[in-house]
Write an enzyme that holds these catalytic residues in place. Structure first.
Site, PDB file in Angstrom:
ATOM      1  N   ASP A 202      56.350  29.217   1.875  1.00 18.77           N
ATOM      2  CA  ASP A 202      55.468  29.965   2.566  1.00 18.77           C
ATOM      3  C   ASP A 202      55.891  29.905   3.668  1.00 18.77           C
ATOM      4  OD1 ASP A 202      54.094  26.893   1.830  1.00 18.77           O
ATOM      5  OD2 ASP A 202      53.775  27.534   3.926  1.00 18.77           O
TER       6      ASP A 202
ATOM      7  N   ASP B 138      54.110  28.933   6.436  1.00 16.02           N
ATOM      8  CA  ASP B 138      53.011  28.383   7.288  1.00 16.02           C
ATOM      9  C   ASP B 138      51.894  29.195   7.813  1.00 16.02           C
ATOM     10  OD1 ASP B 138      52.044  25.632   7.699  1.00 16.02           O
ATOM     11  OD2 ASP B 138      52.327  26.016   9.657  1.00 16.02           O
TER      12      ASP B 138
HETATM   13  N1  LIG Z   1      52.960  25.300   5.112  1.00 17.50           N
HETATM   14  C1  LIG Z   1      53.065  23.716   4.404  1.00 17.50           C
HETATM   15  N2  LIG Z   1      52.664  22.987   5.271  1.00 17.50           N
HETATM   16  C2  LIG Z   1      52.840  21.726   5.049  1.00 17.50           C
HETATM   17  N3  LIG Z   1      53.162  21.283   3.939  1.00 17.50           N
HETATM   18  C3  LIG Z   1      53.743  22.497   2.887  1.00 17.50           C
HETATM   19  N4  LIG Z   1      54.211  22.293   1.611  1.00 17.50           N
HETATM   20  C4  LIG Z   1      54.490  23.561   1.457  1.00 17.50           C
HETATM   21  N5  LIG Z   1      53.974  24.356   2.283  1.00 17.50           N
HETATM   22  C5  LIG Z   1      53.497  23.862   3.317  1.00 17.50           C
END
Ligand SMILES: Nc1ncnc2[nH]cnc12
Ligand SMILES: CSC[C@H]1O[C@H](OP(=O)(O)O)[C@H](O)[C@@H]1O
Length: 291
Positions: free
Chosen positions: A210, A212
């Site tokens: 992703d 974030d």
């Molecule tokens: N955006 C994110 N922040 C922290 N851990 C993650 N693991 C997968 N995506 C994450």
């Protein structure tokens, strides 16, 4: 059989490695408590491999509660010389897109309250962590990933946050714009610190799931979308692990970067001042220098 033993710590979504030959789940105990789960020990192309699901099968352990010291001690008991940490992460870079892999060479530790050392009063040690991951392992993983057609980025800074909640928008922007982190996860610290103290080469293989919450076109982290991307990533992660024995082919030489001799001059406490109980607990990870 080569003297190299590859350990794999499987993160979210990776709970077994089917390719291992003659594999058995092996239960170990350590002076630091029980590891996350039993360890799947087998062989691939003449190389011993040990797979440990970081969160346990069924995803039992939260990032804050993973028994990091027990996991590294247990892998060391099995003779592990090189660890691949296959971990899900968010991305702070447009070009590090969901589905891509990032072979991290730097880390920022934003975790709180986790025990991050095997050493303490009674046996004090200071190892270098300037380069927290192993360059030799990174080169091998790069070639293997490219050979598999995985979109892979060579180098990147992994920010370890405490979690379990994802970051606020302000944090996400700060990590990206001010701190220049490239990816974010919740687990590779203190794991990398402990691997270094145990003199095991360590590499973070970050699988992007992703963006974030900073990305204007993607909004906040959507766990359903994250899990869908994770499902696709995990097959690539397993394939990369299976390709590592060939990528690291040949007898194992000492690590040029010194990961496997990190404790050589690290212990500060005078032999006569050491706490015998702590020294006994340290036998597996530091017996080489403690005698
Ligand atoms: N955006 C994110 N922040 C922290 N851990 C993650 N693991 C997968 N995506 C994450
Ligand atoms: C499933 S999203 C959050 C979760 O995934 C990552 O775990 P791991 O590093 O073990 O793959 C991240 O660090 C969080 O623990």
């Amino acid at each position: 059989m080569s003297d190299r033993v590859i350990g794999v710590i499987g993160g979210s979504g990776l709970y077994a490695i089917d390719a291992l030959e003659g594999a058995t789940w092996t239960t170990l105990t350590t002076p630091w408590g029980d590891p996350s789960d039993a360890i799947l020990v087998g062989e691939l192309e003449g190389t011993k491999m040990a797979f440990l699901p970081r969160h346990g099968r069924g995803h039992v352990h939260a990032p804050s509660d993973v028994p990091y010291r027990a996991n590294i001690d247990a892998l060391k008991q099995l003779g592990v010389t090189d660890i691949l940490s296959v971990s899900a992460c968010g991305s702070f870079r447009d070009e590090m897109a969901p589905g891509d892999f990032v072979l991290c060479d730097q880390m920022i530790d934003r975790t709180r309250g986790r025990t991050s050392s095997f050493f303490s009063s009674g046996c004090v040690a200071h190892v270098s962590l300037a380069h927290p991951t192993c360059d030799r392992l990174r080169s091998a993983a790069l070639g293997a990933a490219q050979g598999l057609g995985i979109t892979v980025h060579n180098g990147g800074t992994y920010l370890a946050m405490e979690g379990p909640q994802f970051s606020t928008l302000a944090e996400s922007r700060m990590y990206r714009e001010v701190w220049a982190a490239d990816v974010i996860g919740m687990t590779n610290m203190p794991e990398a610190k402990l691997a270094r103290e145990a003199e095991i080469c360590y590499l973070t293989v970050a699988m992007v799931t992703d963006y974030d919450s900073w990305h204007p076109d993607h909004g906040e982290v959507d766990i359903n979308q994250l899990l869908a991307t994770l499902g696709a990533n995990v097959a690539h992660g397993a394939a990369l692990v299976a390709a590592m024995p060939a990528a690291l082919n040949g007898p194992r030489e000492a690590c040029p970067q010194g990961c496997d001799s990190a404790l050589q001059f690290a212990i500060m406490t005078a032999p006569e001042k050491r706490d015998p109980a702590l020294v006994a607990k340290l036998q597996t990870v530091a017996g080489r220098v403690l005698g």
